[in-house]
Write a protein that holds these residues in place. Structure first.
Motif: not given
Length: 318
Positions: A112-123, A199-204
């Motif tokens: 997947g992709l890792d996206i910078k967020v902070y603890i408590g930020d809404t997803i 079920g196959v991971a695709l690049n977001p």
């Protein structure tokens, strides 16, 4: 003679009475028949809607064979080509910073992709759909959520500090489904975001442009034969834009280091934060925990200071 006459009168009266009852019964049946037909039609329509809804979630255009709340990665026959509808989306986070790409990383595949967020930020849910998995995986995703969408995709949200949804819950695009965190196999607070088809991971990055906070198009035609090249091109165009030492303005207000600067957004006005009420909590304890005033929580949620909150209730606090 009198007896015969009495018997004839009795017979005629009985016959007329039975005829009246029969006619009345027939009238009742005649009146009831349209009602029965309407009820049958309603029952058929309700059943058809239920079956159609279950079909859309469990099959999704014949990609998925079942609905499992145990297996994170379902297996299905990936079609040679499949048109994915990207309309009516919501970016899962307002963050514009991708910290790790899809593909090979440290000798293993990063799905997947890792996206910078902070603890408590809404997803938020990327598309409308139904929650399939809500679990914790200490050596991997940490606290995570899997949602199956009507467009055929499944999205995975990992390393959350809190999950705000339950298995089999229906969500709309943009609904809060969790809070950013650093749980599981993680070295810093971020959102691990996956998109899977059958079920196959695709690049977001093929679908989502986090720097622009938008999808790449209204639809995307997946093709097995050209997917690898498309994935590499998506990473080149929409991949990593920096790594480490971010301020909130960097994450939520700029395109990225080395790019032309855009007008900075006020984080407190841009990002909406939510709290899921736990047993025993009050407006006062929530306000203290989140560093805001009781009046602010009341204003954002149309409550008064004497309002009682219930476990599981979602309150906006910013």
């Amino acid at each position: 003679m009198k007896l015969k006459k009495a018997l004839r009168i009795f017979a005629v009266t009985a016959f007329l009475s039975l005829s009246a009852q029969s006619a009345s019964a027939q009238d009742l049946l005649a009146r009831q028949a349209p009602v029965d037909r309407r009820m049958k039609a309603v029952d058929t329509l309700v059943l058809k809607n239920i079956l159609q809804k279950e079909y859309s979630y469990s099959m999704n255009s014949e990609i998925y064979d079942d609905w499992s709340t145990d297996r994170t990665h379902t297996t299905a026959n990936l079609p040679d080509s499949f048109l994915i509808n990207l309309r009516h989306f919501c970016m899962p986070t307002a963050s514009r910073v991708v910290t790790s790409n899809f593909g090979s990383r440290w000798g293993r595949q990063h799905k997947g992709l890792d996206i910078k967020v902070y603890i408590g930020d809404t997803i938020r849910a990327a598309f409308s759909g139904k929650v399939r998995i809500v679990k914790y995986e200490g050596g991997g995703y940490g606290k995570y959520v899997v949602i199956r969408h009507k467009n055929g995709l499944e999205t995975i949200y990992g390393h959350l500090s809190k999950q705000l949804v339950a298995v089999n819950e229906e969500v709309r695009a943009g609904d809060p489904i969790g809070l950013g965190g650093n749980t599981g196999r993680s070295t810093g607070s971020h959102l691990h975001f996956e998109t899977r088809l059958g079920g196959v991971a695709l690049n977001p990055a093929i679908f989502f442009d986090f720097r622009a906070q938008d999808v790449v198009a209204d639809t995307y035609m997946f093709r097995k034969s050209t997917y690898q090249q498309a994935s590499a091109e998506a990473t080149r165009l929409r991949g990593v834009v920096g790594n480490g030492h971010y301020s909130r303005d960097d994450v939520y207000g700029e395109v990225g280091r080395g790019e032309a600067e855009e007008p900075r957004m006020n984080y407190s006005n841009q990002e909406k934060l939510y709290h899921k009420v736990a047993a025993g909590e009050t407006l006062a304890s929530i306000a203290e925990k989140r560093g805001v005033t009781i009046d602010k929580i009341c204003s954002l949620n149309r409550l008064n200071r004497n309002s009682k909150v219930k476990p599981g209730q979602i309150l906006r606090y910013s």
